[in-house]
Motif scaffolding. Sequence first.
Motif, PDB file in Angstrom:
ATOM      1  N   ALA A  46       0.839  -1.207   0.000  1.00  0.00           N
ATOM      2  CA  ALA A  46       0.000   0.000   0.000  1.00  0.00           C
ATOM      3  C   ALA A  46       0.874   1.256   0.000  1.00  0.00           C
ATOM      4  CB  ALA A  46      -0.933  -0.003   1.206  1.00  0.00           C
ATOM      5  N   GLN A  47       1.943   1.253   0.813  1.00  0.00           N
ATOM      6  CA  GLN A  47       2.849   2.408   0.819  1.00  0.00           C
ATOM      7  C   GLN A  47       3.515   2.564  -0.544  1.00  0.00           C
ATOM      8  OE1 GLN A  47       6.744   2.295   2.518  1.00  0.00           O
ATOM      9  NE2 GLN A  47       6.553   4.349   3.386  1.00  0.00           N
ATOM     10  N   ASP A  48       3.936   1.450  -1.141  1.00  0.00           N
ATOM     11  CA  ASP A  48       4.563   1.519  -2.467  1.00  0.00           C
ATOM     12  C   ASP A  48       3.619   2.154  -3.481  1.00  0.00           C
ATOM     13  OD1 ASP A  48       6.762   0.257  -1.374  1.00  0.00           O
ATOM     14  OD2 ASP A  48       6.231  -1.728  -2.152  1.00  0.00           O
ATOM     15  N   LEU A  49       2.348   1.790  -3.430  1.00  0.00           N
ATOM     16  CA  LEU A  49       1.363   2.353  -4.341  1.00  0.00           C
ATOM     17  C   LEU A  49       1.185   3.857  -4.094  1.00  0.00           C
ATOM     18  CD1 LEU A  49      -0.788   2.093  -6.528  1.00  0.00           C
ATOM     19  CD2 LEU A  49      -2.429   1.494  -4.722  1.00  0.00           C
ATOM     20  N   LEU A  50       1.091   4.253  -2.825  1.00  0.00           N
ATOM     21  CA  LEU A  50       0.929   5.669  -2.494  1.00  0.00           C
ATOM     22  C   LEU A  50       2.141   6.489  -2.931  1.00  0.00           C
ATOM     23  CD1 LEU A  50      -0.745   5.322   1.003  1.00  0.00           C
ATOM     24  CD2 LEU A  50      -1.833   6.080  -1.127  1.00  0.00           C
ATOM     25  N   LEU A  51       3.345   5.938  -2.756  1.00  0.00           N
ATOM     26  CA  LEU A  51       4.545   6.652  -3.192  1.00  0.00           C
ATOM     27  C   LEU A  51       4.607   6.768  -4.715  1.00  0.00           C
ATOM     28  CD1 LEU A  51       7.164   5.287  -0.642  1.00  0.00           C
ATOM     29  CD2 LEU A  51       6.170   7.586  -0.736  1.00  0.00           C
ATOM     30  N   LEU A  52       4.114   5.756  -5.417  1.00  0.00           N
ATOM     31  CA  LEU A  52       4.034   5.835  -6.869  1.00  0.00           C
ATOM     32  C   LEU A  52       3.054   6.938  -7.286  1.00  0.00           C
ATOM     33  CD1 LEU A  52       4.675   4.811  -9.718  1.00  0.00           C
ATOM     34  CD2 LEU A  52       2.836   3.136  -9.424  1.00  0.00           C
ATOM     35  N   ILE A  53       1.911   6.998  -6.620  1.00  0.00           N
ATOM     36  CA  ILE A  53       0.933   8.057  -6.902  1.00  0.00           C
ATOM     37  C   ILE A  53       1.565   9.427  -6.653  1.00  0.00           C
ATOM     38  CG2 ILE A  53      -1.248   9.089  -6.144  1.00  0.00           C
ATOM     39  CD1 ILE A  53      -2.213   6.166  -5.625  1.00  0.00           C
ATOM     40  N   TYR A  54       2.315   9.545  -5.541  1.00  0.00           N
ATOM     41  CA  TYR A  54       3.008  10.808  -5.242  1.00  0.00           C
ATOM     42  C   TYR A  54       3.938  11.191  -6.394  1.00  0.00           C
ATOM     43  CZ  TYR A  54       6.708  13.811  -3.508  1.00  0.00           C
ATOM     44  OH  TYR A  54       7.640  14.808  -3.393  1.00  0.00           O
ATOM     45  N   LYS A  55       4.745  10.244  -6.861  1.00  0.00           N
ATOM     46  CA  LYS A  55       5.685  10.537  -7.945  1.00  0.00           C
ATOM     47  C   LYS A  55       4.952  10.951  -9.219  1.00  0.00           C
ATOM     48  CE  LYS A  55       9.407   7.600  -6.327  1.00  0.00           C
ATOM     49  NZ  LYS A  55      10.196   6.391  -6.550  1.00  0.00           N
ATOM     50  N   LEU A  56       3.836  10.278  -9.506  1.00  0.00           N
ATOM     51  CA  LEU A  56       3.063  10.599 -10.705  1.00  0.00           C
ATOM     52  C   LEU A  56       2.390  11.972 -10.602  1.00  0.00           C
ATOM     53  CD1 LEU A  56       1.467   7.107 -11.424  1.00  0.00           C
ATOM     54  CD2 LEU A  56       3.332   8.229 -12.699  1.00  0.00           C
ATOM     55  N   LEU A  57       2.047  12.389  -9.393  1.00  0.00           N
ATOM     56  CA  LEU A  57       1.434  13.708  -9.191  1.00  0.00           C
ATOM     57  C   LEU A  57       2.476  14.821  -9.100  1.00  0.00           C
ATOM     58  CD1 LEU A  57      -1.268  12.864  -6.496  1.00  0.00           C
ATOM     59  CD2 LEU A  57      -1.674  13.513  -8.878  1.00  0.00           C
ATOM     60  N   ASN A  58       3.615  14.527  -8.474  1.00  0.00           N
ATOM     61  CA  ASN A  58       4.602  15.561  -8.187  1.00  0.00           C
ATOM     62  C   ASN A  58       5.150  16.227  -9.447  1.00  0.00           C
ATOM     63  OD1 ASN A  58       6.181  17.101  -6.336  1.00  0.00           O
ATOM     64  ND2 ASN A  58       7.943  15.820  -6.817  1.00  0.00           N
ATOM     65  N   ALA A  59       5.531  15.452 -10.443  1.00  0.00           N
ATOM     66  CA  ALA A  59       6.144  16.037 -11.644  1.00  0.00           C
ATOM     67  C   ALA A  59       5.204  16.983 -12.384  1.00  0.00           C
ATOM     68  CB  ALA A  59       6.665  14.934 -12.558  1.00  0.00           C
ATOM     69  N   PRO A  60       3.973  16.585 -12.694  1.00  0.00           N
ATOM     70  CA  PRO A  60       3.115  17.544 -13.413  1.00  0.00           C
ATOM     71  C   PRO A  60       2.716  18.750 -12.571  1.00  0.00           C
ATOM     72  CG  PRO A  60       1.935  15.475 -13.033  1.00  0.00           C
ATOM     73  CD  PRO A  60       3.356  15.273 -12.603  1.00  0.00           C
ATOM     74  N   VAL A  61       2.503  18.562 -11.268  1.00  0.00           N
ATOM     75  CA  VAL A  61       2.150  19.708 -10.418  1.00  0.00           C
ATOM     76  C   VAL A  61       3.321  20.676 -10.332  1.00  0.00           C
ATOM     77  CG1 VAL A  61       1.609  20.393  -8.041  1.00  0.00           C
ATOM     78  CG2 VAL A  61       0.299  18.581  -9.149  1.00  0.00           C
ATOM     79  N   LYS A  62       4.536  20.148 -10.232  1.00  0.00           N
ATOM     80  CA  LYS A  62       5.727  21.012 -10.216  1.00  0.00           C
ATOM     81  C   LYS A  62       5.831  21.796 -11.527  1.00  0.00           C
ATOM     82  CE  LYS A  62       9.462  18.758  -9.355  1.00  0.00           C
ATOM     83  NZ  LYS A  62      10.777  18.153  -9.149  1.00  0.00           N
ATOM     84  N   THR A  63       5.548  21.144 -12.640  1.00  0.00           N
ATOM     85  CA  THR A  63       5.610  21.802 -13.941  1.00  0.00           C
ATOM     86  C   THR A  63       4.515  22.857 -14.079  1.00  0.00           C
ATOM     87  OG1 THR A  63       6.565  19.836 -14.943  1.00  0.00           O
ATOM     88  CG2 THR A  63       5.537  21.418 -16.438  1.00  0.00           C
ATOM     89  N   LEU A  64       3.298  22.537 -13.656  1.00  0.00           N
ATOM     90  CA  LEU A  64       2.168  23.457 -13.798  1.00  0.00           C
ATOM     91  C   LEU A  64       2.253  24.662 -12.863  1.00  0.00           C
ATOM     92  CD1 LEU A  64      -0.758  20.910 -14.139  1.00  0.00           C
ATOM     93  CD2 LEU A  64       0.078  22.471 -15.906  1.00  0.00           C
ATOM     94  N   THR A  65       2.800  24.465 -11.682  1.00  0.00           N
ATOM     95  CA  THR A  65       2.810  25.539 -10.687  1.00  0.00           C
ATOM     96  C   THR A  65       4.138  26.273 -10.604  1.00  0.00           C
ATOM     97  OG1 THR A  65       3.520  24.093  -8.875  1.00  0.00           O
ATOM     98  CG2 THR A  65       1.131  24.321  -9.240  1.00  0.00           C
ATOM     99  N   GLY A  66       5.220  25.632 -11.019  1.00  0.00           N
ATOM    100  CA  GLY A  66       6.534  26.239 -10.855  1.00  0.00           C
ATOM    101  C   GLY A  66       6.985  26.230  -9.403  1.00  0.00           C
ATOM    102  N   ILE A  67       6.411  25.320  -8.604  1.00  0.00           N
ATOM    103  CA  ILE A  67       6.771  25.208  -7.187  1.00  0.00           C
ATOM    104  C   ILE A  67       7.393  23.839  -6.965  1.00  0.00           C
ATOM    105  CG2 ILE A  67       5.916  25.152  -4.809  1.00  0.00           C
ATOM    106  CD1 ILE A  67       3.595  26.951  -5.762  1.00  0.00           C
ATOM    107  N   SER A  68       8.635  23.820  -6.500  1.00  0.00           N
ATOM    108  CA  SER A  68       9.343  22.566  -6.269  1.00  0.00           C
ATOM    109  C   SER A  68       9.520  22.341  -4.771  1.00  0.00           C
ATOM    110  CB  SER A  68      10.714  22.607  -6.953  1.00  0.00           C
ATOM    111  OG  SER A  68      11.420  21.417  -6.693  1.00  0.00           O
ATOM    112  N   ILE A  69       8.701  21.423  -4.238  1.00  0.00           N
ATOM    113  CA  ILE A  69       8.797  21.027  -2.825  1.00  0.00           C
ATOM    114  C   ILE A  69       8.862  19.505  -2.795  1.00  0.00           C
ATOM    115  CG2 ILE A  69       7.792  21.138  -0.519  1.00  0.00           C
ATOM    116  CD1 ILE A  69       5.919  23.336  -1.526  1.00  0.00           C
ATOM    117  N   GLN A  70       9.978  18.969  -2.350  1.00  0.00           N
ATOM    118  CA  GLN A  70      10.111  17.516  -2.242  1.00  0.00           C
ATOM    119  C   GLN A  70       9.580  17.047  -0.891  1.00  0.00           C
ATOM    120  OE1 GLN A  70      11.057  15.823  -4.985  1.00  0.00           O
ATOM    121  NE2 GLN A  70      11.086  17.874  -5.856  1.00  0.00           N
ATOM    122  N   LYS A  71       9.093  15.815  -0.834  1.00  0.00           N
ATOM    123  CA  LYS A  71       8.507  15.300   0.408  1.00  0.00           C
ATOM    124  C   LYS A  71       9.523  15.195   1.535  1.00  0.00           C
ATOM    125  CE  LYS A  71       8.703  10.455  -1.123  1.00  0.00           C
ATOM    126  NZ  LYS A  71       9.956  10.124  -0.533  1.00  0.00           N
TER     127      LYS A  71
END
Length: 179
Positions: A46-71
């Motif tokens: 379950a954690q592996d799946l959630l971390l994969l979802i995080y990675k899939l969300l992080n890149a496009p949100v970083k690109t769309l917002t111009g805000i880079s915050i790593q977990k």
Amino acid sequence: MAIDSDWQADVARWGLGRVPWREQSMWALWVYRFGRRADARPASPAQDLLLLIYKLLNAPVKTLTGISIQKETRIGPGLQIWHFGNVIIHPNTVIGANCTLRQGVSLGERYEGGPCPVLEDDVNLGSHAHVLGGVRLGRGCHIGAMAVVLCDVPAGCTAVGNPARILSPREARRPSPGV
């Protein structure tokens, strides 16, 4: 996964009683908080799946917002980012509660592998301020727009300029010439 109290404090800083989804900075904060919650879970599929979802969300949100915050970054509750865009926060930076960042803010190292800034609670950074190296910004301090901070700023003080200089309380209250 339950919504955490830090996210609720982020939302509360907007004073709207609801999530301001039209504020792109909230997208980046939500993905960051999601990644932190996923990281805190016990190791499991379950954690592996959630971390994969995080990675899939992080890149496009970083690109769309111009805000880079790593977990990996440690951010207290109630962070507010005004005027999204070009906000870069190094993963080793520590940000206290109820801090405010504006567009173009950079928080990071002065040299590769070097120390990163620590912002205590209630710190307010102006647009395009850069805080670099093992700098500590004291509680309630203000950093002016376009300042480059390379040394500690005591609690409650204001720093402006490049390189930043700390203003006396009297200078900080005085209107600028021509105003």
